[in-house]
Design a protein around this motif. Structure first.
Motif, PDB file in Angstrom:
ATOM      1  N   GLU A 620      25.353  37.780  31.321  1.00 49.26           N
ATOM      2  CA  GLU A 620      26.295  37.481  30.246  1.00 49.26           C
ATOM      3  C   GLU A 620      26.784  38.758  29.557  1.00 49.26           C
ATOM      4  OE1 GLU A 620      24.613  33.001  29.538  1.00 49.26           O
ATOM      5  OE2 GLU A 620      23.999  34.592  28.143  1.00 49.26           O
ATOM      6  N   LYS A 621      25.869  39.690  29.438  1.00 45.79           N
ATOM      7  CA  LYS A 621      26.278  40.986  28.867  1.00 45.79           C
ATOM      8  C   LYS A 621      27.390  41.616  29.721  1.00 45.79           C
ATOM      9  CE  LYS A 621      24.303  45.643  28.811  1.00 45.79           C
ATOM     10  NZ  LYS A 621      25.256  46.387  28.041  1.00 45.79           N
ATOM     11  N   TYR A 622      27.191  41.599  31.031  1.00 45.77           N
ATOM     12  CA  TYR A 622      28.203  42.206  31.897  1.00 45.77           C
ATOM     13  C   TYR A 622      29.498  41.392  31.924  1.00 45.77           C
ATOM     14  CZ  TYR A 622      24.602  45.404  33.485  1.00 45.77           C
ATOM     15  OH  TYR A 622      23.631  46.361  33.530  1.00 45.77           O
ATOM     16  N   LEU A 623      29.355  40.067  31.772  1.00 49.49           N
ATOM     17  CA  LEU A 623      30.555  39.232  31.722  1.00 49.49           C
ATOM     18  C   LEU A 623      31.376  39.525  30.470  1.00 49.49           C
ATOM     19  CD1 LEU A 623      29.200  35.836  33.062  1.00 49.49           C
ATOM     20  CD2 LEU A 623      30.929  37.280  34.125  1.00 49.49           C
ATOM     21  N   ASN A 624      30.689  39.873  29.398  1.00 56.78           N
ATOM     22  CA  ASN A 624      31.419  40.250  28.188  1.00 56.78           C
ATOM     23  C   ASN A 624      32.233  41.513  28.408  1.00 56.78           C
ATOM     24  OD1 ASN A 624      30.738  38.170  26.503  1.00 56.78           O
ATOM     25  ND2 ASN A 624      28.788  39.124  25.873  1.00 56.78           N
ATOM     26  N   GLU A 625      31.663  42.397  29.202  1.00 56.18           N
ATOM     27  CA  GLU A 625      32.372  43.651  29.473  1.00 56.18           C
ATOM     28  C   GLU A 625      33.509  43.460  30.479  1.00 56.18           C
ATOM     29  OE1 GLU A 625      28.211  46.136  28.983  1.00 56.18           O
ATOM     30  OE2 GLU A 625      29.364  46.331  30.840  1.00 56.18           O
ATOM     31  N   ASN A 626      33.306  42.539  31.400  1.00 57.10           N
ATOM     32  CA  ASN A 626      34.299  42.332  32.460  1.00 57.10           C
ATOM     33  C   ASN A 626      34.285  40.866  32.878  1.00 57.10           C
ATOM     34  OD1 ASN A 626      35.869  42.205  34.716  1.00 57.10           O
ATOM     35  ND2 ASN A 626      34.790  43.808  35.844  1.00 57.10           N
ATOM     36  N   GLU A 627      35.243  40.115  32.333  1.00 57.59           N
ATOM     37  CA  GLU A 627      35.176  38.674  32.551  1.00 57.59           C
ATOM     38  C   GLU A 627      35.633  38.264  33.949  1.00 57.59           C
ATOM     39  OE1 GLU A 627      37.546  36.346  29.984  1.00 57.59           O
ATOM     40  OE2 GLU A 627      39.395  36.900  31.000  1.00 57.59           O
ATOM     41  N   LEU A 732      29.596  26.110  42.696  1.00 55.65           N
ATOM     42  CA  LEU A 732      30.031  25.725  41.351  1.00 55.65           C
ATOM     43  C   LEU A 732      29.123  24.647  40.766  1.00 55.65           C
ATOM     44  CD1 LEU A 732      33.871  25.666  42.054  1.00 55.65           C
ATOM     45  CD2 LEU A 732      32.510  27.494  41.029  1.00 55.65           C
ATOM     46  N   GLU A 733      28.285  24.089  41.648  1.00 54.57           N
ATOM     47  CA  GLU A 733      27.373  23.054  41.167  1.00 54.57           C
ATOM     48  C   GLU A 733      26.106  23.685  40.610  1.00 54.57           C
ATOM     49  OE1 GLU A 733      28.707  20.080  44.786  1.00 54.57           O
ATOM     50  OE2 GLU A 733      26.659  20.865  44.695  1.00 54.57           O
ATOM     51  N   ASN A 734      25.487  22.961  39.683  1.00 56.34           N
ATOM     52  CA  ASN A 734      24.137  23.307  39.244  1.00 56.34           C
ATOM     53  C   ASN A 734      24.035  24.718  38.648  1.00 56.34           C
ATOM     54  OD1 ASN A 734      21.604  22.420  38.860  1.00 56.34           O
ATOM     55  ND2 ASN A 734      20.834  22.884  40.898  1.00 56.34           N
ATOM     56  N   ASN A 735      25.140  25.236  38.173  1.00 51.98           N
ATOM     57  CA  ASN A 735      25.146  26.576  37.560  1.00 51.98           C
ATOM     58  C   ASN A 735      24.645  27.676  38.474  1.00 51.98           C
ATOM     59  OD1 ASN A 735      26.126  25.673  35.062  1.00 51.98           O
ATOM     60  ND2 ASN A 735      24.060  24.966  34.503  1.00 51.98           N
ATOM     61  N   ARG A 736      24.863  27.488  39.767  1.00 51.63           N
ATOM     62  CA  ARG A 736      24.458  28.563  40.679  1.00 51.63           C
ATOM     63  C   ARG A 736      25.313  29.805  40.440  1.00 51.63           C
ATOM     64  NH1 ARG A 736      24.382  23.954  44.380  1.00 51.63           N
ATOM     65  NH2 ARG A 736      22.212  23.419  44.724  1.00 51.63           N
ATOM     66  N   LEU A 737      26.567  29.548  40.127  1.00 51.40           N
ATOM     67  CA  LEU A 737      27.465  30.673  39.865  1.00 51.40           C
ATOM     68  C   LEU A 737      27.623  30.833  38.357  1.00 51.40           C
ATOM     69  CD1 LEU A 737      29.273  32.553  41.671  1.00 51.40           C
ATOM     70  CD2 LEU A 737      31.170  31.107  40.977  1.00 51.40           C
ATOM     71  N   VAL A 738      27.434  32.048  37.894  1.00 46.26           N
ATOM     72  CA  VAL A 738      27.564  32.313  36.459  1.00 46.26           C
ATOM     73  C   VAL A 738      28.846  33.108  36.245  1.00 46.26           C
ATOM     74  CG1 VAL A 738      26.483  33.399  34.471  1.00 46.26           C
ATOM     75  CG2 VAL A 738      25.060  32.379  36.248  1.00 46.26           C
ATOM     76  N   PHE A 739      29.758  32.524  35.494  1.00 47.57           N
ATOM     77  CA  PHE A 739      31.008  33.242  35.237  1.00 47.57           C
ATOM     78  C   PHE A 739      31.431  33.052  33.794  1.00 47.57           C
ATOM     79  CE2 PHE A 739      31.656  29.290  37.540  1.00 47.57           C
ATOM     80  CZ  PHE A 739      32.455  28.558  36.674  1.00 47.57           C
ATOM     81  N   ALA A 740      32.445  33.810  33.399  1.00 47.78           N
ATOM     82  CA  ALA A 740      32.856  33.782  32.003  1.00 47.78           C
ATOM     83  C   ALA A 740      33.286  32.378  31.621  1.00 47.78           C
ATOM     84  CB  ALA A 740      34.014  34.758  31.787  1.00 47.78           C
ATOM     85  N   SER A 741      32.867  31.924  30.456  1.00 45.05           N
ATOM     86  CA  SER A 741      33.185  30.555  30.067  1.00 45.05           C
ATOM     87  C   SER A 741      34.690  30.408  29.936  1.00 45.05           C
ATOM     88  CB  SER A 741      32.510  30.217  28.734  1.00 45.05           C
ATOM     89  OG  SER A 741      32.904  31.169  27.785  1.00 45.05           O
ATOM     90  N   GLY A 742      35.178  29.256  30.372  1.00 47.02           N
ATOM     91  CA  GLY A 742      36.616  29.023  30.321  1.00 47.02           C
ATOM     92  C   GLY A 742      37.326  29.564  31.542  1.00 47.02           C
ATOM     93  N   LYS A 743      36.560  30.250  32.382  1.00 46.01           N
ATOM     94  CA  LYS A 743      37.187  30.797  33.582  1.00 46.01           C
ATOM     95  C   LYS A 743      36.608  30.056  34.783  1.00 46.01           C
ATOM     96  CE  LYS A 743      38.249  35.332  35.459  1.00 46.01           C
ATOM     97  NZ  LYS A 743      38.190  34.954  36.846  1.00 46.01           N
TER      98      LYS A 743
END
Length: 745
Positions: A620-627, A732-743
DNA sequence: GTTCTAGAAC
DNA sequence: GTTCTAGAAC
């Protein structure tokens, strides 16, 4: 050759005062010519005066001033195009194979041009021999040999390869005219599309197209010059087709004499609508009407109904119903009904020919073909299925097997065709969609015994599945996913395919034994190498010294350039050889003897959750830096390094350290166990699934987004550097992929 | 895990 | 001839 007219202001609209800021399409100009033909000078002359931003990609100098690779050229070109620049591909590009990847650069948003510098051989050789300071260091006598050898392979580019425009220059004047034309191009200007310059016929010209040229641009072609206004593009040629009846005695297609009222397109008769534009095309046989003996009237109704639904929904794609025989009843029924229903004939037509040779014989470019498969998805039998498997070589069978082992009636299975398949390289087919229809033949399995209520239902379903599969390919290829357009079905399919993965190659002998032993599972987490009598199969893996590095850090963590965080339970560190922009390891400190996933048991559940939570925080820290990043958190089934560690890795895989198949597949095959799944498995069953079969690491290379197959790592890397397809549904199921929210993926 | 390199593939 | 992979050494 006369100077070429420019289409300035391609879309001038009178009375519209407000000028829309319209960005012209970038152009890729693929230069074709032997050493000494003047490619570099051509580019330089244009770049020097042009107001359009051009980049010259020169393979002779791309490697820090030295000769580089095709892949480097592709990457560099791809980067320049993304920045909106136009590109010259300055390499010999002498045959179709060499040009293939460059013609695909940038997708439909980029115009593809070829400029052929077809100067006399002697000119090229004498220039090459004379030059003393050539960038590629091709000088002296050596040059003569190289030029001669290269010209033996010469294959002129054709519009059907995917070009919007080809300019062929056979003398200095022709070259100068072409330079003038390109030099005058501003950012918004375009050049007319089609073929410009003297028409060249050569041995390798496709039969169908050659015949076509003969018919409408007779006799004078060879060696004669046509200026821009006289020259023919296939589009123009096609328009003339209707007013020019087939010549008697034309013998390229065996069935010509039988052609009377037929409106089918046929092999050897490409039309403008079939060969030139970048429209994605699905060619499909009539399902169930041959060997499965489905009623033709009913089948044709269903085809027209389903085709009608599809063409109404989708732009820039078309369907072609193909049958081998001229007297095909199903084609004429469908054609009549489609006309009656006023289905756009640009989006759907029928075609007589061999579905495995639509391009090379028919001049009809079909990216996707459907196969009337059998339920086992095996080669053999007869008809279309046998023909497609045969034409594809073994790779289709392998690729199919990886996705599913059987198919139910009414279902379709999309299989990206590996690029080593002849059907891919020669015919340009990128995907095969297997479809299984209902069976009315008592001699074949699952006969419906004349139950046409069920039969029609299943046949409808089969065409829906087929067309939805095609729609999914379109959406991934274009990176434009229409939420409602049939993706849902295919997502399910994809999951089913993944779940059905099996029949992997056998373990490699040498390593199998270690894995087996390691795998048989120690109940104890404490390693006691000398007193292991309880289970003779239980073995302690011998960890080499280099494989102990993480273990030492876990036991005795110290501040270090790679160590990011030291907690009671875990240490977080940067992977020393990151395989992506962001690649961390969350290392378990807790226990000695917790070396790998196979050692994990129920008592480690809390530790696993802690590791996941910490990994997530960093992601999440890195997603904040680069969504634009997306992360997966997980474990290698069989790690190379001792001490349980979880990878937190961004899904760009943009790293110079990603060098081989094992690197790729260890993060992009079932070998990689998502942390969320591991936690679920351990909480339910007390241990985690471990896919220790080596063949996972040996799998063919597939894009982690669009699942396309690639022959080697450099090509895969080129592809993933620009693939924007959505991630597969299972990620995309089960939160296997973590990406910026809304994206979304 | 990486590096090195022979030889296969192109 | 060059590119790429895969196996061995570390």
């Amino acid at each position: 050759m006369e100077p070429i007219e420019l289409d300035r202001n391609p879309n001038p609209s009178e009375g519209q005062e407000q000028v829309e800021v319209e960005k012209g399409k970038p152009i890729v100009v693929i230069l074709v010519g032997a050493p000494g033909s003047g490619k570099s000078t051509f580019c330089d002359d244009i770049i020097r005066v042009s107001t359009r931003p051009w980049v010259r990609i020169c393979q002779d100098t791309i490697g820090n001033g030295k000769a580089g690779t095709r892949t480097q050229c592709l990457m560099s070109a791809s980067g320049a195009l993304r920045e909106g620049k136009s590109v010259f591909i300055d390499r010999c590009n002498i045959d179709r194979e060499q040009r293939l990847d460059f013609v695909r650069l940038g997708g439909p948003e980029v115009e593809k041009h070829a400029v052929v510098l077809d100067l006399p051989v002697q000119t090229c050789i004498s220039r090459s021999v004379k030059r003393t300071n050539h960038e590629g260091n091709l000088e002296g006598e050596k040059a003569a040999k190289v030029v001669n050898k290269m010209l033996q392979k010469k294959e002129y580019p054709k519009l059907v390869e995917g070009y919007d425009r080809i300019t062929c220059c056979q003398d200095e004047k022709g070259v100068q005219d072409a330079i003038n034309a390109y030099a005058a191009l501003g950012s918004l200007d375009t050049l007319p599309t089609g073929y410009f310059g003297p028409r060249v016929l050569e041995g390798k010209v496709q039969l169908g197209i050659e015949r076509f040229f003969k018919k409408v641009v007779p006799a004078q072609l060879k060696g004669s010059e046509l200026n821009a206004h006289e020259s023919y593009s296939l589009n123009q040629v096609a328009k003339e087709k209707d007013s020019s009846p087939l010549q008697q005695g034309d013998s390229c297609t065996p069935s010509n004499h039988a052609r009377k009222d037929s409106q089918d397109h046929e092999m050897g008769m490409p039309t403008g609508a079939t060969a030139l534009d970048g429209v994605s095309t699905l060619a499909f046989p009539s399902i169930s009407t041959a060997d499965f003996q489905f009623n033709l009237e009913k089948a044709s109704d269903i085809i027209v109904e389903k085709v009608g639904d599809f063409v109404n929904k989708v732009d820039n794609a078309r369907l072609v119903l193909v049958d081998l025989s001229h007297g095909s009843k199903i084609l004429s029924l469908v054609r009549t009904k489609a006309e009656k229903k006023k289905i756009d004939s640009k989006k759907f037509f029928t075609f007589v020919g061999d579905i495995t040779r639509l391009f090379t014989i028919g001049g009809l470019r079909c990216h996707v073909i459907a196969n009337a498969a059998n339920w086992r998805l095996k080669p053999g039998g007869g008809g279309v299925n046998a023909a497609i498997f045969k034409a594809s070589g073994p790779s289709l069978e392998t690729a199919t097997k990886e996705r599913a082992v059987s198919l139910d009636p009414g279902k379709a299975l999309v299989v990206p065709l590996p690029s080593d398949s002849p059907l891919f390289s020669k015919e340009g087919v990128t995907h095969v969609i297997h479809v299984l229809g209902p069976n009315m033949n008592p001699q074949r399995p699952n006969c419906l015994d004349n139950d046409y209520v069920e039969g029609c239902k299943v046949l409808r379903e089969a065409y829906s599945s087929l067309f939805e599969g095609f729609a999914t390919i379109l959406s991934t290829q274009r990176g434009l996913v229409k939420e409602s357009d049939g993706n849902s079905l295919n997502s399910q399919d994809q999951k089913a395919k993944r779940d059905g993965l099996h029949e992997w190659k056998k373990n490699k002998k040498s390593k199998g034994s270690i894995k087996e032993l390691q795998h048989s599972g120690s109940q104890s987490n404490k390693r006691n190498d000398n007193q292991d009598h309880t289970d003779s199969r239980r073995a302690t893996r011998a960890w080499s010294s280099w494989a102990q590095a993480l273990y030492h850090i876990a036991i005795n963590p110290e501040p270090h350039e790679h160590v990011l965080q030291i907690l009671d339970d875990v240490v977080v560190l940067n992977d020393v050889y990151p395989k992506a922009k962001r690649h961390l390891l969350v290392l378990a400190r807790a226990e000695e003897g917790l070396d790998c996933l196979a050692d994990v048991r129920a008592q480690h559940l809390q530790l696993l959750k802690t590791m996941h939570a910490i990994g997530l925080k960093w992601a999440e820290k890195y997603l904040n830096e680069n969504e634009s990043l997306a992360f997966r958190l997980g474990y290698h089934s069989v790690p190379s390094m001792r001490q349980l560690h979880m990878h937190v890795i961004s899904q760009d895989f943009d790293s110079k350290h990603l060098k081989n198949k094992k690197h790729w597949n260890s993060f992009n095959s079932p070998f990689f166990r998502d942390s969320v799944d591991v936690i679920e498995e351990v909480s339910k069953h007390g241990k985690a699934t471990v896919k220790d079969d080596d063949s996972f690491l040996d799998m063919e290379l597939r894009c982690n987004r669009c699942q396309s197959a690639h022959p080697n790592i450099p090509r895969l890397k080129t592809h993933i550097s620009s693939c924007q397809a959505p991630f597969p549904a299972n990620l995309l199921e089960n939160n296997r992929l973590v990406f910026a929210s809304g994206k979304e993926g």
